[in-house]
Design a protein around this motif. Sequence first.
Motif, PDB file in Angstrom:
ATOM      1  N   GLU A  25      96.477   0.749 160.238  1.00 62.39           N
ATOM      2  CA  GLU A  25      95.755   1.340 161.360  1.00 62.39           C
ATOM      3  C   GLU A  25      96.278   2.750 161.645  1.00 62.39           C
ATOM      4  OE1 GLU A  25      95.515  -1.351 164.690  1.00 62.39           O
ATOM      5  OE2 GLU A  25      94.852   0.302 165.980  1.00 62.39           O
ATOM      6  N   VAL A  26      97.608   2.872 161.668  1.00 58.28           N
ATOM      7  CA  VAL A  26      98.230   4.164 161.947  1.00 58.28           C
ATOM      8  C   VAL A  26      97.854   5.171 160.852  1.00 58.28           C
ATOM      9  CG1 VAL A  26     100.471   5.356 162.034  1.00 58.28           C
ATOM     10  CG2 VAL A  26     100.142   3.242 163.303  1.00 58.28           C
ATOM     11  N   HIS A  27      97.948   4.682 159.609  1.00 58.50           N
ATOM     12  CA  HIS A  27      97.628   5.548 158.474  1.00 58.50           C
ATOM     13  C   HIS A  27      96.160   5.998 158.532  1.00 58.50           C
ATOM     14  CE1 HIS A  27      98.054   7.216 154.471  1.00 58.50           C
ATOM     15  NE2 HIS A  27      96.939   6.583 154.104  1.00 58.50           N
ATOM     16  N   ASP A  28      95.330   5.048 158.872  1.00 57.69           N
ATOM     17  CA  ASP A  28      93.908   5.307 158.979  1.00 57.69           C
ATOM     18  C   ASP A  28      93.629   6.391 160.023  1.00 57.69           C
ATOM     19  OD1 ASP A  28      91.502   4.520 157.868  1.00 57.69           O
ATOM     20  OD2 ASP A  28      90.926   3.458 159.711  1.00 57.69           O
ATOM     21  N   HIS A  29      94.279   6.259 161.181  1.00 52.07           N
ATOM     22  CA  HIS A  29      94.097   7.244 162.260  1.00 52.07           C
ATOM     23  C   HIS A  29      94.564   8.623 161.808  1.00 52.07           C
ATOM     24  CE1 HIS A  29      93.967   4.214 165.852  1.00 52.07           C
ATOM     25  NE2 HIS A  29      92.906   4.151 165.047  1.00 52.07           N
ATOM     26  N   TRP A  30      95.685   8.645 161.112  1.00 49.35           N
ATOM     27  CA  TRP A  30      96.240   9.908 160.627  1.00 49.35           C
ATOM     28  C   TRP A  30      95.276  10.589 159.644  1.00 49.35           C
ATOM     29  CZ3 TRP A  30     100.293  13.039 161.670  1.00 49.35           C
ATOM     30  CH2 TRP A  30     100.662  13.988 160.710  1.00 49.35           C
ATOM     31  N   MET A  31      94.758   9.789 158.744  1.00 54.06           N
ATOM     32  CA  MET A  31      93.887  10.331 157.713  1.00 54.06           C
ATOM     33  C   MET A  31      92.527  10.753 158.269  1.00 54.06           C
ATOM     34  SD  MET A  31      95.822  10.289 155.136  1.00 54.06           S
ATOM     35  CE  MET A  31      94.922  10.537 153.631  1.00 54.06           C
ATOM     36  N   LYS A  32      92.137  10.127 159.378  1.00 56.57           N
ATOM     37  CA  LYS A  32      90.814  10.439 159.928  1.00 56.57           C
ATOM     38  C   LYS A  32      90.835  11.638 160.878  1.00 56.57           C
ATOM     39  CE  LYS A  32      88.516   6.030 159.434  1.00 56.57           C
ATOM     40  NZ  LYS A  32      88.329   4.724 160.044  1.00 56.57           N
ATOM     41  N   GLN A  33      91.999  12.260 161.001  1.00 52.64           N
ATOM     42  CA  GLN A  33      92.081  13.429 161.875  1.00 52.64           C
ATOM     43  C   GLN A  33      91.156  14.521 161.345  1.00 52.64           C
ATOM     44  OE1 GLN A  33      96.068  14.638 163.707  1.00 52.64           O
ATOM     45  NE2 GLN A  33      96.624  13.578 161.814  1.00 52.64           N
ATOM     46  N   PRO A  34      90.476  15.199 162.225  1.00 50.38           N
ATOM     47  CA  PRO A  34      89.628  16.298 161.754  1.00 50.38           C
ATOM     48  C   PRO A  34      90.486  17.527 161.419  1.00 50.38           C
ATOM     49  CG  PRO A  34      89.553  16.115 164.137  1.00 50.38           C
ATOM     50  CD  PRO A  34      90.408  15.002 163.658  1.00 50.38           C
ATOM     51  N   ASP A  35      89.845  18.607 160.987  1.00 50.46           N
ATOM     52  CA  ASP A  35      90.576  19.865 160.779  1.00 50.46           C
ATOM     53  C   ASP A  35      91.220  20.227 162.108  1.00 50.46           C
ATOM     54  OD1 ASP A  35      89.513  19.743 158.313  1.00 50.46           O
ATOM     55  OD2 ASP A  35      88.072  21.408 158.578  1.00 50.46           O
ATOM     56  N   ARG A  36      92.520  20.497 162.059  1.00 51.04           N
ATOM     57  CA  ARG A  36      93.217  20.717 163.328  1.00 51.04           C
ATOM     58  C   ARG A  36      94.250  21.825 163.193  1.00 51.04           C
ATOM     59  NH1 ARG A  36      94.301  14.670 165.691  1.00 51.04           N
ATOM     60  NH2 ARG A  36      92.680  14.773 167.292  1.00 51.04           N
ATOM     61  N   HIS A  37      94.712  22.270 164.340  1.00 47.61           N
ATOM     62  CA  HIS A  37      95.853  23.179 164.366  1.00 47.61           C
ATOM     63  C   HIS A  37      97.095  22.350 163.966  1.00 47.61           C
ATOM     64  CE1 HIS A  37      99.045  25.693 165.921  1.00 47.61           C
ATOM     65  NE2 HIS A  37      98.159  26.701 165.992  1.00 47.61           N
ATOM     66  N   PRO A  38      97.941  22.859 163.044  1.00 47.30           N
ATOM     67  CA  PRO A  38      99.070  22.044 162.570  1.00 47.30           C
ATOM     68  C   PRO A  38     100.050  21.609 163.676  1.00 47.30           C
ATOM     69  CG  PRO A  38      99.190  24.291 161.707  1.00 47.30           C
ATOM     70  CD  PRO A  38      97.847  24.143 162.327  1.00 47.30           C
ATOM     71  N   HIS A  39     100.188  22.451 164.711  1.00 46.81           N
ATOM     72  CA  HIS A  39     101.114  22.042 165.779  1.00 46.81           C
ATOM     73  C   HIS A  39     100.558  20.859 166.567  1.00 46.81           C
ATOM     74  CE1 HIS A  39     104.715  22.495 168.025  1.00 46.81           C
ATOM     75  NE2 HIS A  39     104.060  22.555 169.184  1.00 46.81           N
ATOM     76  N   ARG A  40      99.237  20.831 166.653  1.00 48.15           N
ATOM     77  CA  ARG A  40      98.611  19.701 167.335  1.00 48.15           C
ATOM     78  C   ARG A  40      98.814  18.423 166.492  1.00 48.15           C
ATOM     79  NH1 ARG A  40      92.611  18.517 169.197  1.00 48.15           N
ATOM     80  NH2 ARG A  40      93.143  16.594 170.250  1.00 48.15           N
ATOM     81  N   VAL A  41      98.732  18.618 165.182  1.00 43.89           N
ATOM     82  CA  VAL A  41      98.970  17.486 164.271  1.00 43.89           C
ATOM     83  C   VAL A  41     100.406  16.985 164.449  1.00 43.89           C
ATOM     84  CG1 VAL A  41      99.056  16.739 161.864  1.00 43.89           C
ATOM     85  CG2 VAL A  41      97.283  18.322 162.608  1.00 43.89           C
ATOM     86  N   ALA A  42     101.325  17.971 164.578  1.00 41.96           N
ATOM     87  CA  ALA A  42     102.742  17.600 164.745  1.00 41.96           C
ATOM     88  C   ALA A  42     102.942  16.793 166.025  1.00 41.96           C
ATOM     89  CB  ALA A  42     103.605  18.847 164.767  1.00 41.96           C
ATOM     90  N   HIS A  43     102.203  17.133 167.044  1.00 42.42           N
ATOM     91  CA  HIS A  43     102.321  16.392 168.308  1.00 42.42           C
ATOM     92  C   HIS A  43     101.471  15.135 168.333  1.00 42.42           C
ATOM     93  CE1 HIS A  43     105.119  18.517 170.761  1.00 42.42           C
ATOM     94  NE2 HIS A  43     104.622  19.673 170.358  1.00 42.42           N
ATOM     95  N   TYR A  44     100.507  15.078 167.403  1.00 45.96           N
ATOM     96  CA  TYR A  44      99.686  13.858 167.309  1.00 45.96           C
ATOM     97  C   TYR A  44     100.604  12.674 166.976  1.00 45.96           C
ATOM     98  CZ  TYR A  44      95.974  10.712 165.731  1.00 45.96           C
ATOM     99  OH  TYR A  44      95.142   9.630 165.568  1.00 45.96           O
ATOM    100  N   GLY A  45     101.609  12.988 166.190  1.00 49.98           N
ATOM    101  CA  GLY A  45     102.662  12.009 165.900  1.00 49.98           C
ATOM    102  C   GLY A  45     102.272  10.966 164.875  1.00 49.98           C
ATOM    103  N   TYR A  46     103.279  10.189 164.511  1.00 49.72           N
ATOM    104  CA  TYR A  46     103.083   9.169 163.478  1.00 49.72           C
ATOM    105  C   TYR A  46     104.030   8.010 163.767  1.00 49.72           C
ATOM    106  CZ  TYR A  46     101.831   7.451 158.834  1.00 49.72           C
ATOM    107  OH  TYR A  46     101.340   6.717 157.794  1.00 49.72           O
ATOM    108  N   LEU A  47     103.501   6.813 163.618  1.00 48.18           N
ATOM    109  CA  LEU A  47     104.331   5.638 163.919  1.00 48.18           C
ATOM    110  C   LEU A  47     104.833   5.055 162.595  1.00 48.18           C
ATOM    111  CD1 LEU A  47     104.884   4.302 166.693  1.00 48.18           C
ATOM    112  CD2 LEU A  47     103.025   2.723 166.186  1.00 48.18           C
ATOM    113  N   VAL A  48     106.160   4.899 162.479  1.00 44.00           N
ATOM    114  CA  VAL A  48     106.657   4.228 161.264  1.00 44.00           C
ATOM    115  C   VAL A  48     107.281   2.883 161.648  1.00 44.00           C
ATOM    116  CG1 VAL A  48     107.026   6.301 159.893  1.00 44.00           C
ATOM    117  CG2 VAL A  48     108.890   5.396 161.252  1.00 44.00           C
ATOM    118  N   PHE A  49     107.221   1.982 160.694  1.00 47.04           N
ATOM    119  CA  PHE A  49     107.655   0.604 160.974  1.00 47.04           C
ATOM    120  C   PHE A  49     108.846   0.219 160.121  1.00 47.04           C
ATOM    121  CE2 PHE A  49     103.221   1.003 162.013  1.00 47.04           C
ATOM    122  CZ  PHE A  49     103.156   0.425 163.263  1.00 47.04           C
TER     123      PHE A  49
END
Lengths: 231, 479
Positions: free
Chosen positions: B58-82
């Motif tokens: 689910e997390v990976h899916d959300h990450w991959m489905k991000q639209p074209d974005r500003h990279p800093h926004r991507v950095a703050h979008y964050g990522y969950l690791v398990f």
Amino acid sequence: MLEATNLTKRYGNHTALNQLNLTVEPGEIFALLGQNGAGKTTTINLFLGFIEPSEGMAQINGVSVSENPEEIKQYLAYIPETVMLYSNLTGLENLEYFSSLAGFEYSKTELAELLSTAGLQTQAFDLRLGGYSKGMRQKVGIAIAIAKKAKVLLLDEPTSGLDPKASNEFSTILKSLAARGTAILMATHDIFRAKEVATRIGIMREGCLQSVVRASDISANELEELYLRTV
Amino acid sequence: MNTRLIKIIARQEWAAFFRARLPLGLYAVLLSMSILAIYIGWQYVNNFNEHQTEAKEEVHDHWMKQPDRHPHRVAHYGYLVFREKSPLSFFDFGLDSYVGNSVFLEAHRQNTINMSEAGFSNGMLRFGELSMAVVFQLLVPLFIIFIGFHTIAGLKENGLLKILLCQKATFRDVLLGKAAGITLLTWFLFLPLLFLGLLIGTVSHSAGLSTDELIRMGLIVLSYGIYFLIISMIVVAVSAISTNARNALMALVLIWILFYVMVPKSAQNLGNTIFVAPDKITFEQGIESDIAKVGDSHNPNDPHFSELKESTLKRYGVDSIQALPINYGALVMQEGENISSGIFDKHYNQLIQIYKSQNSIASFLSFIDPFLAIRNISMNLSGTDFESFTEFQKQTERYRFEKTQALNKIHLNQIKFKDDSKQRVNAQSFQQQPEFKFQPVPIKMSLRHGAMGISALFFWVLASFTLLSFISKKRQFQL
């Protein structure tokens, strides 16, 4: 065969055994009479090597018990007041176990013969010891001693709690063992059994051997009188 | 010492066990509990893995489905690791039940996994779990106590010891024979079960069996074998010095309480008292305070960042940040990340050191409590120990740092300084970043972490053997 020389055991200020001098020759049955605390069991324990003498020496076959506790084991067998053994094993298995611990390997037939010699009925051989009477267990104890070919037999109140028939059978077995040359030292309360089975009888009081008589020289009544006078 | 006689006595111990109903009944109960524990552990790890896989996807899916974005926004979008469960964690839950299983990774922030109370959880809390390790660490010793408390004391009580000692066997032979008998019996009853349980549980969770897992399994079986030997020798020793079976049982139950309740609990409390760990708020405040001291990237007059600005302008030979070929805002963020990451590492390492010092108390106390020794070794080998957890934390922080710096690099090179926030980069540029893959602690490292426990276990073997030899020389214990 069995010799105590000035054998003494003290626990602090209490003297459990005082200057005991005693010899039991092969083929002889020596009965030690006395009240509780007279020093009979202490004497047996000193010969077994379970306690260290404060003074004097206990010897078996000329070997000092305290100096060579392991060596003297080959000469002796011991039967306590109640022979419990392993209740989950049969009479035959108990005998096999103790014989192997003594360094003897017997066939099933030989083991059965040993139990028969000790007076145990054939049908009891394969029954678990948990179902044995006290007399039957004593017989297995005797069989263990015979199997070990012990030259010395130490008995601590062996007939206590036995019914007259079992007690009589036990005496017969002891006599036959003595006849084979075994030196037997028996601590007992039973004056009449001592008179019947023993060669010599010693009466103890407060750790001292007060008197020694030959069983053949005294009647049962006289022995009782002597005992009551002494203790 | 007569090995032939020791063997005969040991064999008798076996025969006695298999003829008695009560110990067999007790074994049946323990066997059922072990099977139940294997199932519970297996189910626990299975459910955990299933949920983890779903969440990961689910997390990976959300990450991959991000639209074209500003990279800093991507950095703050964050990522969950398990945190992945170690393949042997179904056997010994260790600290797994008390520490966090996921961490949210984002720019500028080092989110810690739950590190306070639970980070040092052990002792009493473990009574609530039913894992195979709990059965083998706590209940098998009780079984050994039950089958062995009367082994010598009972013989004294019924006069049988005297008859035994009148044969060729010495008291030492009897003690060693009894200890050997009980140990071999316990090995026979429990070690194949342990190995099979480990094998089935591990194979059912993974595609195959790696050499590392096989070595770990072998070492677990070996360690528990040594542990049972120690407990058997202690039981025989206590039985030998007791005047009767009742006293022996009481003494052994007291020792069990001491080993399994009092010492572990004291070790935990002592560790917490001597080495006081900061709570989460103090920990985070310390980091923030240190960051503020080094430099505040949001303050235009901050000396550190003013110096960075000067040196950057000088390096590129320009007089304003607008004239730079790179995005200066991204450079500031990169530098801020370097600073905060370095400070976090320093504080985090200090915190870990405190927890390690707390744990060292339990490690030292394993020389007076064999349970602590086997507990630590078992967790080390199962990959559920404190070190496995901190390794996860370290790896996630490294991953976070690299991921953020990669995004900062995109920011630096692909986003212009002018109208910075209005620009976007192609989603593909951040979709290509590598996935987090936890590298478990290798077996060599696990053994190094468990060195104290292993030493304690061998110390106990030697100490118990010496104790039995000492007792065998004392005549008063033969009556």
